[in-house]
Scaffold this motif. Sequence first.
Motif, short mmCIF file in Angstrom:
data_model
loop_
_atom_site.label_atom_id
_atom_site.label_comp_id
_atom_site.label_asym_id
_atom_site.label_seq_id
_atom_site.Cartn_x
_atom_site.Cartn_y
_atom_site.Cartn_z
N MET A 1 0.86 -1.18 0.00
CA MET A 1 0.00 0.00 0.00
C MET A 1 0.90 1.23 0.00
N ASN A 2 0.63 2.14 -0.94
CA ASN A 2 1.40 3.38 -0.92
C ASN A 2 0.56 4.50 -0.34
N GLY A 3 1.19 5.64 -0.11
CA GLY A 3 0.53 6.76 0.56
C GLY A 3 -0.73 7.26 -0.12
N THR A 4 -0.83 7.08 -1.44
CA THR A 4 -2.01 7.57 -2.15
C THR A 4 -3.23 6.68 -1.93
N ASP A 5 -3.03 5.46 -1.43
CA ASP A 5 -4.13 4.54 -1.16
C ASP A 5 -4.80 4.83 0.18
N ILE A 6 -4.18 5.62 1.02
CA ILE A 6 -4.68 5.87 2.36
C ILE A 6 -5.47 7.17 2.38
N VAL A 7 -6.71 7.07 2.81
CA VAL A 7 -7.57 8.24 2.92
C VAL A 7 -7.80 8.52 4.41
N LEU A 8 -7.44 9.72 4.83
CA LEU A 8 -7.60 10.12 6.22
C LEU A 8 -8.57 11.29 6.29
N ASP A 9 -9.57 11.18 7.16
CA ASP A 9 -10.50 12.29 7.32
C ASP A 9 -10.05 13.17 8.48
N LYS A 10 -10.85 14.19 8.76
CA LYS A 10 -10.50 15.17 9.80
C LYS A 10 -10.36 14.50 11.17
N THR A 11 -11.21 13.54 11.47
CA THR A 11 -11.15 12.84 12.75
C THR A 11 -9.86 12.01 12.86
N ASP A 12 -9.51 11.30 11.78
CA ASP A 12 -8.26 10.53 11.77
C ASP A 12 -7.07 11.44 12.04
N LEU A 13 -7.06 12.58 11.37
CA LEU A 13 -5.95 13.53 11.54
C LEU A 13 -5.90 14.08 12.96
N SER A 14 -7.06 14.30 13.56
CA SER A 14 -7.11 14.78 14.95
C SER A 14 -6.56 13.71 15.89
N ILE A 15 -6.92 12.46 15.65
CA ILE A 15 -6.39 11.36 16.46
C ILE A 15 -4.88 11.30 16.33
N LEU A 16 -4.39 11.39 15.12
CA LEU A 16 -2.94 11.32 14.88
C LEU A 16 -2.22 12.48 15.56
N ARG A 17 -2.80 13.66 15.49
CA ARG A 17 -2.19 14.84 16.11
C ARG A 17 -2.07 14.64 17.62
N LEU A 18 -3.15 14.18 18.25
CA LEU A 18 -3.14 13.97 19.70
C LEU A 18 -2.18 12.85 20.10
N MET A 19 -2.20 11.76 19.35
CA MET A 19 -1.34 10.62 19.69
C MET A 19 0.13 10.90 19.41
N PRO A 38 -15.81 6.26 23.29
CA PRO A 38 -14.54 5.53 23.37
C PRO A 38 -14.45 4.36 22.38
N SER A 39 -15.55 3.66 22.17
CA SER A 39 -15.54 2.52 21.24
C SER A 39 -15.26 2.98 19.80
N ALA A 40 -15.80 4.14 19.43
CA ALA A 40 -15.57 4.67 18.08
C ALA A 40 -14.11 5.09 17.90
N VAL A 41 -13.54 5.69 18.94
CA VAL A 41 -12.13 6.10 18.87
C VAL A 41 -11.23 4.87 18.79
N LEU A 42 -11.51 3.86 19.61
CA LEU A 42 -10.71 2.63 19.60
C LEU A 42 -10.75 1.98 18.22
N GLU A 43 -11.92 1.95 17.62
CA GLU A 43 -12.06 1.38 16.27
C GLU A 43 -11.23 2.16 15.26
N ARG A 44 -11.25 3.47 15.37
CA ARG A 44 -10.46 4.33 14.47
C ARG A 44 -8.96 4.06 14.63
N VAL A 45 -8.51 3.99 15.89
CA VAL A 45 -7.08 3.76 16.15
C VAL A 45 -6.66 2.41 15.59
N LYS A 46 -7.48 1.39 15.81
CA LYS A 46 -7.16 0.05 15.29
C LYS A 46 -7.07 0.06 13.76
#
Length: 158
Positions: A1-19, A38-46
Amino acid sequence: MNGTDIVLDKTDLSILRLMQENARMTNADLARELEMAPSAVLERVKKLEQKQVIVKYTTRISPVALGQTLLAFIAMKSSEGMGSNNTAKELAKIPEVQEVHHIAGDDCYMVKVRTADSASLMELMRNKFSKIQNITSTRTTIVLETVKEEQQLVIPEK
């Protein structure tokens, strides 16, 4: 998988920023910060882990605390042909080597190493680098002072 195959939304980016700021942040704290369940966040992180967006969790240790006070960058030339990574693989096996980059220009590799002092750097070069057959020359730059050293990436706002 290359970087162009990965789609990140605003929530994903917020999770990444915090982590990225604090990888030890609990799932509950992430959820509270993002105003999500919490369950939605855990699913996103996974999912971010499965997609290899989050690659690894590490602890950053002070090199000075371990007596590793000398930082050097070593430009290396190799006799191996284009497309071969044997030298890079051998360099990557050496514990003192923190980074190996295949580069463009006169040299083939840029290698970042940490050692205790100049004597241990010389020992590394004599006893480990010299055993890698394809290395034909090295040019070492010793760091006098580090002003900034970060692994954090700039995460877009979107």
